[in-house]
Design a protein around this motif. Sequence first.
Motif, mmCIF file in Angstrom:
data_model
loop_
_atom_site.group_PDB
_atom_site.id
_atom_site.type_symbol
_atom_site.label_atom_id
_atom_site.label_comp_id
_atom_site.label_asym_id
_atom_site.label_seq_id
_atom_site.Cartn_x
_atom_site.Cartn_y
_atom_site.Cartn_z
ATOM 1 N N MET A 9 0.833 -1.191 0.000
ATOM 2 C CA MET A 9 0.000 0.000 0.000
ATOM 3 C C MET A 9 0.871 1.246 0.000
ATOM 4 O O MET A 9 1.827 1.352 0.773
ATOM 5 C CB MET A 9 -0.902 0.004 1.239
ATOM 6 C CG MET A 9 -1.869 1.183 1.290
ATOM 7 S SD MET A 9 -2.779 1.297 2.849
ATOM 8 C CE MET A 9 -1.505 1.945 3.933
ATOM 9 N N VAL A 14 -3.128 6.320 -1.264
ATOM 10 C CA VAL A 14 -4.371 6.042 -0.539
ATOM 11 C C VAL A 14 -4.996 7.336 -0.042
ATOM 12 O O VAL A 14 -6.208 7.548 -0.169
ATOM 13 C CB VAL A 14 -4.108 5.084 0.645
ATOM 14 C CG1 VAL A 14 -5.336 4.997 1.555
ATOM 15 C CG2 VAL A 14 -3.751 3.703 0.126
ATOM 16 N N GLU A 62 -5.886 -0.988 -3.700
ATOM 17 C CA GLU A 62 -5.030 -0.613 -2.570
ATOM 18 C C GLU A 62 -5.169 -1.586 -1.402
ATOM 19 O O GLU A 62 -4.722 -1.288 -0.292
ATOM 20 C CB GLU A 62 -5.377 0.814 -2.107
ATOM 21 C CG GLU A 62 -5.084 1.891 -3.139
ATOM 22 C CD GLU A 62 -3.606 2.011 -3.479
ATOM 23 O OE1 GLU A 62 -2.764 1.540 -2.682
ATOM 24 O OE2 GLU A 62 -3.293 2.593 -4.540
#
Length: 272
Positions: A9, A14, A62
Motif C-alpha cells: 500500500m 491512498v 489498494e
Amino acid sequence: MKTRGDVAMNSENVLKMLMASNVRYKVLLALSEGPKTLGEIHSMVGSTKSTISHALSDLMDENLILQDPETKEYMLTNVGYLVFLQMRNITEALDTIKKFEEFWLTHDLSGIPEELLLQIGDLKDAEIHTTTPEYLKLPHDVYMGLIKTSKWIRGVSPILFADYPEEFLGLAFGEEVDIEIITTRTVYEKLVELSPPEAVERVKNLPNVKLYVIEENPKIAFTVTDNFLSLGLFLPNGTYDMMTDLISTSERARKWGIELFEHYKRDAKRVL
C-alpha cells in the motif's frame, strides 16, 4: 489492475484517493458495519452503481477491501479497517473544528496537550453555551445546574467564582459525591481564606475529597463528571473567558475530559 497483495500500500496514493472522492470513504463507512453486496452498498451510499463499482475497484487496488468469490459480498481487509478508523478520526476532527471554529480561533489552546488536540473529534457532540449582555451568568448557571446532579467530579480550575467556596463545601459534605480538584496555589489559598476554618478542618478528614495544587497557570478550566464535560478557555490576552463554555454530555467527551484531568494530575501535589 494490480494483483491483490502483490503491491504494498502506498500511503500517499491512498490518502489522495480517499480525499478526492467522498464516495470511496462512504463505501468504507458502509463496509465498516460488515460485508455488503453491491446492491446493499448502493442503497447505503446513494451514488450510481457505476460510480460505486469504480470506487470498489480503486479500494481493491489498494488492498483496502476484498470480495468473497462465493457470496460476492465486499468486505474490509484488516488494512482497510485501520484506514477507515483513521479517516473517521480525521472527518470527525474536521467537523468539530468547523463546528466550533470561532471558539478555537479566539481562545488560547495551549492548555490542551497535543495528544488530546489530536482527539478533538471526541467533542463533536458538544454545544457552546455563551452569555448575552442581558444575562451575564448563563454559562455558570448551566454549569452549576449540571454539577449538582453529579456523583463524581474531576476538575482543573485556576479561577475562583464568588460562590465556589460555598458550593464546593456543600458538595464535599455530600454523602456520595467523590471529588478531585486541581487548582493553582493562589486559588487554593483564596479558597481556604474564604471558607470557615472549621469547614476546612472537616474537609481534611473527608475520604471523598482530594484537592491538588499546580504551580503554573494551566490556561484552561474544565470539569468532568459522570454526566458531563464543561470546558472553558483563556483569551489570547491572558484573561479567562467567563462568557463561554463548551459543554457535552457524551461518553466520548467525558473520557476525553478524564484524560485531560489525568494529564494535569501527574504534575499536581495533593494539599487536602
